[in-house]
Design a protein around this motif. Structure first.
Motif, mmCIF file in Angstrom:
data_model
loop_
_atom_site.group_PDB
_atom_site.id
_atom_site.type_symbol
_atom_site.label_atom_id
_atom_site.label_comp_id
_atom_site.label_asym_id
_atom_site.label_seq_id
_atom_site.Cartn_x
_atom_site.Cartn_y
_atom_site.Cartn_z
ATOM 1 N N ALA A 38 0.873 -1.179 0.000
ATOM 2 C CA ALA A 38 0.000 0.000 0.000
ATOM 3 C C ALA A 38 0.907 1.225 0.000
ATOM 4 C CB ALA A 38 -0.901 0.009 1.231
ATOM 5 N N TRP A 39 0.569 2.201 -0.867
ATOM 6 C CA TRP A 39 1.410 3.392 -1.019
ATOM 7 C C TRP A 39 0.621 4.632 -0.610
ATOM 8 C CZ3 TRP A 39 6.557 3.449 -2.543
ATOM 9 C CH2 TRP A 39 7.081 2.203 -2.938
ATOM 10 N N ILE A 40 1.236 5.454 0.235
ATOM 11 C CA ILE A 40 0.572 6.613 0.836
ATOM 12 C C ILE A 40 1.141 7.907 0.257
ATOM 13 C CG2 ILE A 40 0.228 7.850 3.005
ATOM 14 C CD1 ILE A 40 0.361 5.096 4.394
ATOM 15 N N THR A 41 0.257 8.792 -0.168
ATOM 16 C CA THR A 41 0.678 10.063 -0.749
ATOM 17 C C THR A 41 0.954 11.109 0.328
ATOM 18 O OG1 THR A 41 -1.626 10.736 -0.962
ATOM 19 C CG2 THR A 41 -0.632 9.659 -2.867
ATOM 20 N N GLU A 42 1.415 12.276 -0.084
ATOM 21 C CA GLU A 42 1.602 13.419 0.822
ATOM 22 C C GLU A 42 1.026 14.667 0.175
ATOM 23 O OE1 GLU A 42 5.140 16.179 2.843
ATOM 24 O OE2 GLU A 42 5.589 14.093 2.294
ATOM 25 N N HIS A 43 0.038 15.281 0.832
ATOM 26 C CA HIS A 43 -0.535 16.545 0.371
ATOM 27 C C HIS A 43 -0.679 17.498 1.555
ATOM 28 C CE1 HIS A 43 -2.239 14.101 -3.122
ATOM 29 N NE2 HIS A 43 -1.494 15.030 -3.675
ATOM 30 N N SER A 49 -7.635 15.617 -0.131
ATOM 31 C CA SER A 49 -6.649 14.568 0.125
ATOM 32 C C SER A 49 -5.918 14.927 1.412
ATOM 33 C CB SER A 49 -5.665 14.455 -1.051
ATOM 34 O OG SER A 49 -4.729 13.435 -0.828
ATOM 35 N N VAL A 50 -6.408 14.377 2.520
ATOM 36 C CA VAL A 50 -6.006 14.862 3.848
ATOM 37 C C VAL A 50 -4.906 13.975 4.445
ATOM 38 C CG1 VAL A 50 -8.113 16.105 4.380
ATOM 39 C CG2 VAL A 50 -8.039 13.660 4.804
ATOM 40 N N ILE A 51 -3.709 14.061 3.854
ATOM 41 C CA ILE A 51 -2.609 13.244 4.343
ATOM 42 C C ILE A 51 -1.307 14.042 4.310
ATOM 43 C CG2 ILE A 51 -2.409 12.190 2.034
ATOM 44 C CD1 ILE A 51 -1.594 10.516 5.453
ATOM 45 N N PRO A 52 -1.141 15.006 5.249
ATOM 46 C CA PRO A 52 0.077 15.810 5.270
ATOM 47 C C PRO A 52 1.253 15.126 5.966
ATOM 48 C CG PRO A 52 -1.391 16.529 7.004
ATOM 49 C CD PRO A 52 -2.123 15.458 6.248
ATOM 50 N N SER A 53 0.995 14.007 6.663
ATOM 51 C CA SER A 53 2.053 13.349 7.440
ATOM 52 C C SER A 53 2.091 11.856 7.137
ATOM 53 C CB SER A 53 1.807 13.584 8.941
ATOM 54 O OG SER A 53 2.825 12.995 9.715
ATOM 55 N N PRO A 54 2.651 11.465 5.992
ATOM 56 C CA PRO A 54 2.617 10.058 5.600
ATOM 57 C C PRO A 54 3.347 9.124 6.546
ATOM 58 C CG PRO A 54 4.049 11.312 4.143
ATOM 59 C CD PRO A 54 3.313 12.311 4.969
ATOM 60 N N LEU A 55 4.448 9.586 7.138
ATOM 61 C CA LEU A 55 5.203 8.698 8.025
ATOM 62 C C LEU A 55 4.438 8.369 9.300
ATOM 63 C CD1 LEU A 55 8.918 9.900 7.729
ATOM 64 C CD2 LEU A 55 7.843 7.869 6.751
ATOM 65 N N THR A 56 3.532 9.260 9.716
ATOM 66 C CA THR A 56 2.679 8.944 10.858
ATOM 67 C C THR A 56 1.776 7.767 10.515
ATOM 68 O OG1 THR A 56 2.673 11.249 11.579
ATOM 69 C CG2 THR A 56 0.924 9.843 12.434
ATOM 70 N N ALA A 57 1.180 7.810 9.322
ATOM 71 C CA ALA A 57 0.328 6.715 8.868
ATOM 72 C C ALA A 57 1.134 5.436 8.673
ATOM 73 C CB ALA A 57 -0.377 7.104 7.570
ATOM 74 N N VAL A 58 2.336 5.566 8.120
ATOM 75 C CA VAL A 58 3.204 4.403 7.923
ATOM 76 C C VAL A 58 3.489 3.710 9.253
ATOM 77 C CG1 VAL A 58 5.559 3.700 7.335
ATOM 78 C CG2 VAL A 58 4.298 5.191 5.791
ATOM 79 N N SER A 59 3.867 4.482 10.257
ATOM 80 C CA SER A 59 4.186 3.912 11.569
ATOM 81 C C SER A 59 2.991 3.179 12.153
ATOM 82 C CB SER A 59 4.639 5.012 12.522
ATOM 83 O OG SER A 59 5.817 5.633 12.058
ATOM 84 N N TYR A 60 1.814 3.811 12.073
ATOM 85 C CA TYR A 60 0.603 3.179 12.600
ATOM 86 C C TYR A 60 0.314 1.874 11.877
ATOM 87 C CZ TYR A 60 -4.346 2.298 13.435
ATOM 88 O OH TYR A 60 -5.537 1.697 13.742
ATOM 89 N N LEU A 61 0.383 1.899 10.556
ATOM 90 C CA LEU A 61 0.017 0.728 9.752
ATOM 91 C C LEU A 61 0.997 -0.417 9.918
ATOM 92 C CD1 LEU A 61 -1.176 2.650 6.604
ATOM 93 C CD2 LEU A 61 -2.579 1.050 7.931
ATOM 94 N N LEU A 62 2.272 -0.115 10.086
ATOM 95 C CA LEU A 62 3.245 -1.185 10.301
ATOM 96 C C LEU A 62 2.972 -1.910 11.620
ATOM 97 C CD1 LEU A 62 6.521 0.533 9.045
ATOM 98 C CD2 LEU A 62 5.334 -1.398 7.984
#
Length: 332
Positions: A38-43, A49-62
């Motif tokens: 799964a690939w997460i964008t940054e905006h 498209s409400v994802i300004p902090s992709p690494l936060t989502a990455v950490s949670y999902l891992l």
């Protein structure tokens, strides 16, 4: 060919919490379906498209998932301090079980440059240099670096990595393709990229690196069903609505209203072209989708297909992806 989800965290109902939690849930659902990535964008400053902090989502999902790999498509390097970012990546790699995929980009919107004090004329160089420094910090014990944009002396970050990370550049530019070929990086094609542009990427990469195969991922809109007419109609509607929503975010974001420029409008309209998104989407009956994907595979050695369901409903997105897993994926 690997199967992946392309995640934009769309705010269809003007409910930020729902937009984020439903996208996270969809990623977990895709893991259950057997998706590889799964690939997460940054905006930024974007109401849709409400994802300004992709690494936060990455950490949670891992922490939430067990097997699916989670990538960034992409971290906008000119907006970051590379030393701090290297530390964050090192922290993630300490527990990721080799599931984090490091994707980078330079960013394309003047609003980002104005807000984060970046420079559109040098962002690509900044991206390359920041990435070089990040790799050195992750892989070397004591780093002294003197570049055009970043310097450091005798820096040793913690934690240390056990092995180098794979890098992917989300770009279609000649300079980025050359950089990827020279350094052995992968590339990510946008959701509306044409076959002609994909061919340009492969041909250019081979010119600079004729021995190492290109690790290429491409995003595609997708909608599958029994009634072709209904699927085409829904897909076109969703593509139009999605891109209108991305464009219209300027009207409801005070930041965008104040910083909007003609240059921003021009770039935004080129990137968010509903015709290109729809024309290059995978749409129709399962049999038609199989044929479309096979045609793409026969022409290019694509490592992973990043799927963006063309629907405004998370439940419908699950239906589309489930149908893809059962009736399309086994035959492509």
């Amino acid at each position: 060919m690997k199967t992946a989800l392309f995640c934009l965290f769309e705010n269809w109902e003007n409910n930020y919490q729902k937009a984020i939690t439903e996208q996270l849930d969809l990623i977990c659902y895709c893991e259950d379906l057997g998706f590889d990535e799964a690939w997460i964008t940054e905006h930024h400053f974007n109401n849709f498209s409400v994802i300004p902090s992709p690494l936060t989502a990455v950490s949670y999902l891992l922490g939430k998932t067990k097997s699916i790999k989670i990538g960034t498509a992409a971290i906008l390097l000119p907006l970051y301090n590379p030393i701090k970012l290297a530390e964050e990546i090192a922290m993630i790699k300490a527990f990721d079980e080799n599931r984090f995929l490091y994707g980078i980009a330079k960013g394309a919107f003047p609003i980002y440059d104005k807000t984060f004090k970046a420079d559109a004329f040098t962002n690509r160089e900044v991206m390359f240099e920041a990435n070089e420094l990040i790799h050195k910090l992750l892989n070397e014990e004591l780093v002294t670096f003197k570049g055009n944009f970043f310097t450091c002396e005798n820096i040793s970050i913690r934690p240390k990595l056990n092995e180098p990370i794979n890098t992917y550049i989300a770009s279609e530019s000649f300079e980025a393709i050359k950089e990827a070929a020279t350094k052995g990086y992968g590339l990510i094609g946008s959701i509306g990229i044409s076959k002609e542009k994909i061919k340009f990427i492969f041909d250019t990469y081979k010119t600079f690196n004729p021995t190492k195969p290109l690790s290429f991922r491409v995003a595609r809109g997708i909608n599958i069903g029994v009634n072709k007419e209904e699927i085409i109609k829904e897909s076109q509607y969703c593509a139009d609505l999605f891109l209108k929503s991305m464009r219209a975010s300027k009207d409801t974001s005070p930041t965008l209203v104040k910083l909007l420029t003609n240059e921003y409008i021009d770039i935004r309209n080129k990137l968010f072209d509903s015709n290109k998104l729809f024309e290059n989407a995978i749409c129709g009956t399962p049999k038609e989708c199989i044929e479309q994907i096979k045609a793409l595979k026969e022409e290019f050695d694509i490592e992973a297909l990043l799927l963006k369901p063309l629907t405004t409903s998370t439940e419908k997105a699950k239906e589309i992806l489930n149908l893809y897993t059962k009736e399309v994926k086994p035959y492509v």
